[in-house]
Write a protein that holds these residues in place. Structure first.
Motif, PDB file in Angstrom:
ATOM      1  N   MET A 384     -10.567  -7.297   1.564  1.00  5.36           N
ATOM      2  CA  MET A 384     -10.520  -8.324   0.522  1.00  5.36           C
ATOM      3  C   MET A 384     -11.883  -8.570  -0.110  1.00  5.36           C
ATOM      4  O   MET A 384     -11.982  -9.172  -1.183  1.00  5.36           O
ATOM      5  CB  MET A 384     -10.015  -9.642   1.111  1.00  5.36           C
ATOM      6  N   LEU A 385     -12.948  -8.124   0.567  1.00  8.78           N
ATOM      7  CA  LEU A 385     -14.311  -8.456   0.159  1.00  8.78           C
ATOM      8  C   LEU A 385     -15.003  -7.280  -0.486  1.00  8.78           C
ATOM      9  O   LEU A 385     -14.926  -6.152  -0.002  1.00  8.78           O
ATOM     10  CB  LEU A 385     -15.125  -8.899   1.383  1.00  8.78           C
ATOM     11  N   ARG A 386     -15.709  -7.552  -1.576  1.00  8.78           N
ATOM     12  CA  ARG A 386     -16.665  -6.613  -2.158  1.00  8.78           C
ATOM     13  C   ARG A 386     -17.957  -7.372  -2.408  1.00  8.78           C
ATOM     14  O   ARG A 386     -17.949  -8.539  -2.772  1.00  8.78           O
ATOM     15  CB  ARG A 386     -16.147  -5.994  -3.454  1.00  8.78           C
ATOM     16  N   GLN A 387     -19.085  -6.668  -2.201  1.00  5.01           N
ATOM     17  CA  GLN A 387     -20.402  -7.256  -2.415  1.00  5.01           C
ATOM     18  C   GLN A 387     -21.204  -6.336  -3.319  1.00  5.01           C
ATOM     19  O   GLN A 387     -21.189  -5.113  -3.140  1.00  5.01           O
ATOM     20  CB  GLN A 387     -21.097  -7.460  -1.065  1.00  5.01           C
ATOM     21  N   ALA A 388     -21.883  -6.929  -4.293  1.00  5.55           N
ATOM     22  CA  ALA A 388     -22.636  -6.156  -5.282  1.00  5.55           C
ATOM     23  C   ALA A 388     -24.030  -6.758  -5.420  1.00  5.55           C
ATOM     24  O   ALA A 388     -24.229  -7.958  -5.185  1.00  5.55           O
ATOM     25  CB  ALA A 388     -21.912  -6.157  -6.625  1.00  5.55           C
ATOM     26  N   TYR A 389     -24.982  -5.918  -5.843  1.00  3.57           N
ATOM     27  CA  TYR A 389     -26.388  -6.322  -5.794  1.00  3.57           C
ATOM     28  C   TYR A 389     -27.104  -6.000  -7.105  1.00  3.57           C
ATOM     29  O   TYR A 389     -26.851  -4.971  -7.733  1.00  3.57           O
ATOM     30  CB  TYR A 389     -27.076  -5.642  -4.611  1.00  3.57           C
ATOM     31  N   ALA A 409     -14.535  -7.730 -13.144  1.00  2.00           N
ATOM     32  CA  ALA A 409     -14.189  -6.867 -12.008  1.00  2.00           C
ATOM     33  C   ALA A 409     -13.256  -7.586 -11.050  1.00  2.00           C
ATOM     34  O   ALA A 409     -12.307  -6.985 -10.512  1.00  2.00           O
ATOM     35  CB  ALA A 409     -15.458  -6.427 -11.285  1.00  2.00           C
ATOM     36  N   LEU A 410     -13.504  -8.879 -10.822  1.00  2.00           N
ATOM     37  CA  LEU A 410     -12.604  -9.657  -9.979  1.00  2.00           C
ATOM     38  C   LEU A 410     -11.214  -9.731 -10.607  1.00  2.00           C
ATOM     39  O   LEU A 410     -10.200  -9.585  -9.913  1.00  2.00           O
ATOM     40  CB  LEU A 410     -13.169 -11.063  -9.771  1.00  2.00           C
ATOM     41  N   GLY A 417      -4.168  -5.585  -7.814  1.00  2.19           N
ATOM     42  CA  GLY A 417      -4.005  -5.596  -6.371  1.00  2.19           C
ATOM     43  C   GLY A 417      -4.927  -4.646  -5.654  1.00  2.19           C
ATOM     44  O   GLY A 417      -4.846  -4.503  -4.422  1.00  2.19           O
ATOM     45  N   HIS A 418      -5.835  -3.990  -6.383  1.00  3.12           N
ATOM     46  CA  HIS A 418      -6.759  -3.012  -5.799  1.00  3.12           C
ATOM     47  C   HIS A 418      -8.142  -3.184  -6.451  1.00  3.12           C
ATOM     48  O   HIS A 418      -8.247  -3.466  -7.648  1.00  3.12           O
ATOM     49  CB  HIS A 418      -6.274  -1.582  -6.027  1.00  3.12           C
ATOM     50  N   TRP A 419      -9.178  -2.970  -5.659  1.00  6.93           N
ATOM     51  CA  TRP A 419     -10.520  -2.982  -6.232  1.00  6.93           C
ATOM     52  C   TRP A 419     -10.759  -1.723  -7.061  1.00  6.93           C
ATOM     53  O   TRP A 419     -11.492  -1.764  -8.055  1.00  6.93           O
ATOM     54  CB  TRP A 419     -11.579  -3.059  -5.121  1.00  6.93           C
ATOM     55  N   ASP A 420     -10.149  -0.607  -6.667  1.00  5.99           N
ATOM     56  CA  ASP A 420     -10.412   0.683  -7.310  1.00  5.99           C
ATOM     57  C   ASP A 420     -11.927   0.897  -7.372  1.00  5.99           C
ATOM     58  O   ASP A 420     -12.615   0.685  -6.387  1.00  5.99           O
ATOM     59  CB  ASP A 420      -9.754   0.751  -8.693  1.00  5.99           C
TER      60      ASP A 420
END
Length: 463
Positions: A384-389, A409-410, A417-420
């Motif tokens: 469920m989590l994505r982190q970007a910098y 992007a969110l 239903g997918h980050w892709d």
């Protein structure tokens, strides 16, 4: 406010009285002024205020914004520029002040007030097609709690420079740095580090510690000890207006860490500690039993500290042993329990969360993302989590383009239903650049581990 907008507000009030809801967004046939916006405000039961802005050409998405540490004043966007861009894109925005009667560390009320704001706003404008939570700094911690608890109320969450490791980790690693300065640079002096009786007490400690760092910076021995304190503070070695030091430019790294100290970071740290202690009812940090040799060994800055100690002719082992021997501060157990309940996150996620952080954040170190991500994965919610910098110095120093691209992007994740690949550094950079606003600097990055080694707190309080 335009006549059309006034009419919408009047009709909304009548419809709410009649049925408790109104149409969630204007009819496609409506020919609204693209710049027209309805401003709404109200009060919550605990005295908090809320504000909302709804563009006449609302796209059906409501953004629930959680503001950071500071005065308890309602905000609905991270910056004026972001607000302007998002309103132009058709987003509605809302946010609360949090309870104004408490501490500026408003974690006792923030999540509750944000959900109450959502109820109050939707009662006036109708149910959105989609609701996304957004939070910045301390509000990023609030936002992580909303992402944990808000399934069915919000559809996704965007965190910006979030204090996601929580209040106790924050106070503990800050205590290590403060204690190092006091013991090694002010030996034999009585420096109060916890349980401040007033904001003035906190400010006096900040001044004493900052003055000690300033004096220490004039000698090689002092600079080595400043670097040790900076390592425990998880302080980045890249300051505003400076070129990034080379990986083995140890002196250059320390000089830029000193720049953060000289700019007054300890005033923010001590003022924040006073506010946290007010909120949780005591001291929630401790160093009794901490092995400072082991703590340094886990820091990304350990090679720098060792090199500067060698250059200065100082015995690092002796200093670390001295720190361990003198560590006598214990937490107030009730305060630790309260902080765990009100000021932590990472036990899991109920909705998708995208966190964005600058890589050289002086106030909320990027290493907090590593700590938070590990907790989310242990809870089984890593997907469920994505982190970007973002490759930039400073706290929350995002461009408008970086923020808006992250929001898009969110939305992709919520829609599909997918980050892709939408939340990859390359995709975020392309998306932000394509907006033609104010540039972007998304980069691949993996934070180091947060330097905060702690077991369970001792139960005996000590100054």
């Amino acid at each position: 406010m335009s006549s059309r907008t006034r009419l919408r507000v009047a009709l909304a009030a009548l419809a709410t009285l009649a049925s408790g809801a109104i149409a969630p967004f204007p009819s496609p046939a409506a020919q609204a002024d693209p710049a027209a916006t309805t401003h709404l405000t109200g009060n919550l039961s605990d005295g908090a205020t809320w504000i909302a802005e709804v563009p006449d050409r609302w796209n059906g998405t409501l953004l629930l914004f959680s503001h950071g540490f500071g005065p308890t004043v309602a905000k609905d966007a991270p910056s004026d520029a972001v607000r302007t861009e998002l309103l132009a894109e058709g987003y509605a925005m809302a946010g609360s002040s949090y309870d104004p009667r408490g501490s500026m560390w408003a974690m006792n009320s923030a999540e509750r007030d944000q959900f109450a704001t959502l109820d109050a706003v939707t009662a006036k404008i109708g149910t959105p097609r989609r609701t996304l939570a957004v939070g910045q700094s301390m509000g990023g911690l609030v936002n992580a709690q909303i992402a944990r608890d808000g399934a069915g109320r919000v559809d996704g969450a965007l965190g910006l420079c979030g204090l996601v490791a929580g209040g106790t980790d924050l106070d503990n690693y800050q205590l290590d740095a403060e204690y190092t300065i006091a013991r090694l640079l002010l030996p034999g002096q009585d420096v109060r580090l916890v349980r401040f009786g007033s904001a003035d007490d906190a400010a006096a400690t900040a001044k004493k510690l900052t003055d000690a760092v300033t004096a220490a910076q004039t000698t090689p021995q002092g600079r080595a000890r400043v670097a040790l304190a900076a390592a425990f503070l998880n302080l980045p070695a890249w300051a505003p207006g400076k070129d990034r030091p080379a990986p083995t430019d140890w002196a250059g790294q320390e000089e830029q860490q000193y720049t953060w100290f000289a700019q007054g970071i300890l005033s923010f740290v001590e003022g924040g500690r006073y506010a946290v202690e007010q909120s949780v009812g005591g001291n929630n940090s401790w160093n009794r039993g901490v092995d400072y040799t082991r703590l340094l060994a886990g820091s990304v800055h350990a090679p720098q500290v060792r090199a500067l100690y060698r250059t200065a002719g100082l015995d690092l082992r002796a200093d670390l042993t001295s720190l361990a021997q003198g560590a006598s501060i214990a937490a107030d157990p009730a305060a630790v329990r309260t902080a765990q309940r009100t000021s932590s996150a990472g036990q899991g996620l109920g909705v998708p969360l995208l966190d964005v952080h600058t890589i050289a954040d002086n106030l909320v170190p990027v290493e907090q993302e590593r700590q938070f991500g590990d907790r989310v994965r242990r809870a089984g919610n890593g997907a469920m989590l994505r982190q970007a910098y973002v490759e930039r110095q400073g706290h929350c120093t995002f461009t408008t383009a970086e923020t808006v691209a992250a929001l898009h992007a969110l939305e992709h994740r919520v829609t599909t239903g997918h980050w892709d690949d939408a939340a990859t550094p390359a995709a975020l950079q392309r998306s932000a650049t394509a907006l033609g606003l104010d540039g972007a600097a998304y980069v691949p990055y993996r934070p180091a581990r947060l330097t905060v080694g702690r077991g369970r707190p001792e139960n005996t309080a000590s100054h």
